[in-house]
Design a protein around this motif. Sequence first.
Motif, PDB file in Angstrom:
ATOM      1  N   SER A   1      -1.659   0.616  -4.368  1.00  0.00           N
ATOM      2  CA  SER A   1      -1.457   0.394  -2.940  1.00  0.00           C
ATOM      3  C   SER A   1      -0.362   1.339  -2.461  1.00  0.00           C
ATOM      4  O   SER A   1       0.412   1.873  -3.268  1.00  0.00           O
ATOM      5  CB  SER A   1      -1.050  -1.062  -2.685  1.00  0.00           C
ATOM      6  OG  SER A   1       0.180  -1.352  -3.351  1.00  0.00           O
TER       7      SER A   1
ATOM      8  N   LYS B   1       3.009  -1.697  -5.150  1.00  0.00           N
ATOM      9  CA  LYS B   1       3.236  -3.046  -5.661  1.00  0.00           C
ATOM     10  C   LYS B   1       1.961  -3.676  -6.216  1.00  0.00           C
ATOM     11  O   LYS B   1       2.029  -4.664  -6.960  1.00  0.00           O
ATOM     12  CB  LYS B   1       3.818  -3.935  -4.557  1.00  0.00           C
ATOM     13  CG  LYS B   1       5.229  -3.547  -4.139  1.00  0.00           C
ATOM     14  CD  LYS B   1       5.783  -4.492  -3.081  1.00  0.00           C
ATOM     15  CE  LYS B   1       7.211  -4.122  -2.695  1.00  0.00           C
ATOM     16  NZ  LYS B   1       7.758  -5.039  -1.653  1.00  0.00           N
ATOM     17  N   THR B   2       0.813  -3.108  -5.844  1.00  0.00           N
ATOM     18  CA  THR B   2      -0.466  -3.620  -6.316  1.00  0.00           C
ATOM     19  C   THR B   2      -1.248  -2.492  -6.967  1.00  0.00           C
ATOM     20  O   THR B   2      -1.270  -1.363  -6.463  1.00  0.00           O
ATOM     21  CB  THR B   2      -1.294  -4.215  -5.162  1.00  0.00           C
ATOM     22  OG1 THR B   2      -0.500  -5.190  -4.463  1.00  0.00           O
ATOM     23  CG2 THR B   2      -2.557  -4.900  -5.688  1.00  0.00           C
TER      24      THR B   2
ATOM     25  N   TYR C   1      -5.035  -1.483  -8.619  1.00  0.00           N
ATOM     26  CA  TYR C   1      -6.442  -1.863  -8.596  1.00  0.00           C
ATOM     27  C   TYR C   1      -7.201  -1.118  -9.693  1.00  0.00           C
ATOM     28  O   TYR C   1      -6.953   0.074  -9.936  1.00  0.00           O
ATOM     29  CB  TYR C   1      -7.071  -1.521  -7.246  1.00  0.00           C
ATOM     30  CG  TYR C   1      -6.422  -2.211  -6.063  1.00  0.00           C
ATOM     31  CD1 TYR C   1      -6.873  -3.453  -5.608  1.00  0.00           C
ATOM     32  CD2 TYR C   1      -5.341  -1.617  -5.395  1.00  0.00           C
ATOM     33  CE1 TYR C   1      -6.282  -4.073  -4.523  1.00  0.00           C
ATOM     34  CE2 TYR C   1      -4.750  -2.240  -4.307  1.00  0.00           C
ATOM     35  CZ  TYR C   1      -5.221  -3.467  -3.873  1.00  0.00           C
ATOM     36  OH  TYR C   1      -4.624  -4.078  -2.800  1.00  0.00           O
TER      37      TYR C   1
ATOM     38  N   ALA D   1      -7.270  -6.720  -9.185  1.00  0.00           N
ATOM     39  CA  ALA D   1      -5.967  -6.380  -8.611  1.00  0.00           C
ATOM     40  C   ALA D   1      -4.874  -6.964  -9.503  1.00  0.00           C
ATOM     41  O   ALA D   1      -5.036  -8.052 -10.068  1.00  0.00           O
ATOM     42  CB  ALA D   1      -5.840  -6.935  -7.197  1.00  0.00           C
ATOM     43  N   TYR D   2      -3.774  -6.221  -9.635  1.00  0.00           N
ATOM     44  CA  TYR D   2      -2.658  -6.649 -10.477  1.00  0.00           C
ATOM     45  C   TYR D   2      -1.349  -6.412  -9.730  1.00  0.00           C
ATOM     46  O   TYR D   2      -1.247  -5.504  -8.897  1.00  0.00           O
ATOM     47  CB  TYR D   2      -2.614  -5.840 -11.785  1.00  0.00           C
ATOM     48  CG  TYR D   2      -3.853  -5.925 -12.623  1.00  0.00           C
ATOM     49  CD1 TYR D   2      -3.960  -6.838 -13.669  1.00  0.00           C
ATOM     50  CD2 TYR D   2      -4.931  -5.066 -12.381  1.00  0.00           C
ATOM     51  CE1 TYR D   2      -5.104  -6.905 -14.458  1.00  0.00           C
ATOM     52  CE2 TYR D   2      -6.080  -5.128 -13.163  1.00  0.00           C
ATOM     53  CZ  TYR D   2      -6.164  -6.053 -14.196  1.00  0.00           C
ATOM     54  OH  TYR D   2      -7.294  -6.110 -14.965  1.00  0.00           O
ATOM     55  N   ASP D   3      -0.342  -7.200 -10.067  1.00  0.00           N
ATOM     56  CA  ASP D   3       1.003  -6.952  -9.567  1.00  0.00           C
ATOM     57  C   ASP D   3       1.682  -5.949 -10.492  1.00  0.00           C
ATOM     58  O   ASP D   3       1.565  -6.029 -11.717  1.00  0.00           O
ATOM     59  CB  ASP D   3       1.817  -8.244  -9.539  1.00  0.00           C
ATOM     60  CG  ASP D   3       1.272  -9.246  -8.526  1.00  0.00           C
ATOM     61  OD1 ASP D   3       0.643  -8.814  -7.548  1.00  0.00           O
ATOM     62  OD2 ASP D   3       1.457 -10.464  -8.749  1.00  0.00           O
TER      63      ASP D   3
ATOM     64  N   LYS E   1      -6.921  -4.623   2.632  1.00  0.00           N
ATOM     65  CA  LYS E   1      -6.108  -5.089   1.510  1.00  0.00           C
ATOM     66  C   LYS E   1      -6.392  -6.536   1.133  1.00  0.00           C
ATOM     67  O   LYS E   1      -6.011  -6.985   0.037  1.00  0.00           O
ATOM     68  CB  LYS E   1      -4.628  -4.915   1.823  1.00  0.00           C
ATOM     69  CG  LYS E   1      -4.132  -5.754   3.005  1.00  0.00           C
ATOM     70  CD  LYS E   1      -2.656  -5.518   3.239  1.00  0.00           C
ATOM     71  CE  LYS E   1      -2.140  -6.379   4.395  1.00  0.00           C
ATOM     72  NZ  LYS E   1      -0.690  -6.160   4.636  1.00  0.00           N
TER      73      LYS E   1
END
Length: 352
Positions: free
Chosen positions: A239, A243-244, A246, A259-261, A312
């Motif tokens: 992103s 912070k994200t 994909y 999606a991951y942090d 998003k």
Amino acid sequence: MRHTNLLGTTLILACLLAGACRQKDSKQTNMTEKESTTAPTVYKTTGTIERLDAALDNIIAPDAKIEILATGFDWSEGPLWLPEQNKLLFSDIPPNKIYEWSEEGGLKLYLTPSGYTSEVPRGGEVGSNALILDKQGRLVLCQHGDRRMARMDAPLNQPKPNYITLADKFEGKRLNSPNDAVYKSNGDLYFTDPPYGLEKNADDPAKEIPFQGVYRLTADGAIHLLTKELSRPNGLAFSPDEKTFYVANSDPDKAIWMAYDVQPDGNITNGRLFYDATSQAKTEKGLPDGLKINRQGYLFATGPGGVLIFDKNAKHLGTIRTGEATSNCAFNADESVLYLTADDYIMRVKLK
């Protein structure tokens, strides 16, 4: 993923020898270039742009077309815009080549071999896949045949098949076949490693790692496994705020985007389903593959039907329906154009 076009190499060589190919009916030519240096170029168009939400009008003009720039490839992949040279690079994986295309110069061979440098013949998808630039503006390649992440050891305007290995092993075992990659702003290299470049895919006896991983390569050369839970990890992107993270999964039985942090140390956590296109994959050409995100945070994800565009929050705003299995996409410098690799085609769509 690919569809073999047995005529591809012959058609490309014929066009390169001729120097330029005027736009003709698709039955007469497989290269589309400028007809005149004085008249505006007119390209053939194809497909449709499906609008599922009015918000798409803020991204793609209602009258936008899908233009065909060139065709005749075996399986086009890895589009990369070079802003300083104002040209597009892309891989043609099976013949082990990279081509360039520009409005001024048309189509030219850029580099070969691109992904397999051994003189020992082998089958499978040997060429380069994704192409990206590092922070110093150098070309970095996902090399299927050599099973590594590598950097071209030559200037962009003087390409040579000289490569420096960035990563080829994890815990002493050879990687499968790096497929797609993206740099984080701190210089860490993230890449996926499905088995598509192996001669027998996941059943290849040369496969040394028993899973398909997503990795992070740090500046000190250390490779960190981020996840091994995806069956066919493929395209990946951050992103805008990083912070994200994909990741596309190009498995027909689990055609999804995750999606991951992103943690402060660069690792990822809290994996969650972003969008499931498994049902569409049963009836539409293509699977979740290449993935790009623009500065506004919209996801342009190649998948069933063409290029799916999401906000998003995973709202599907529309699809660029190419009519072909679409492998990847890339923006130009100001994000006013989206370039597409779709089977044996190179296409573009002008954006707002």
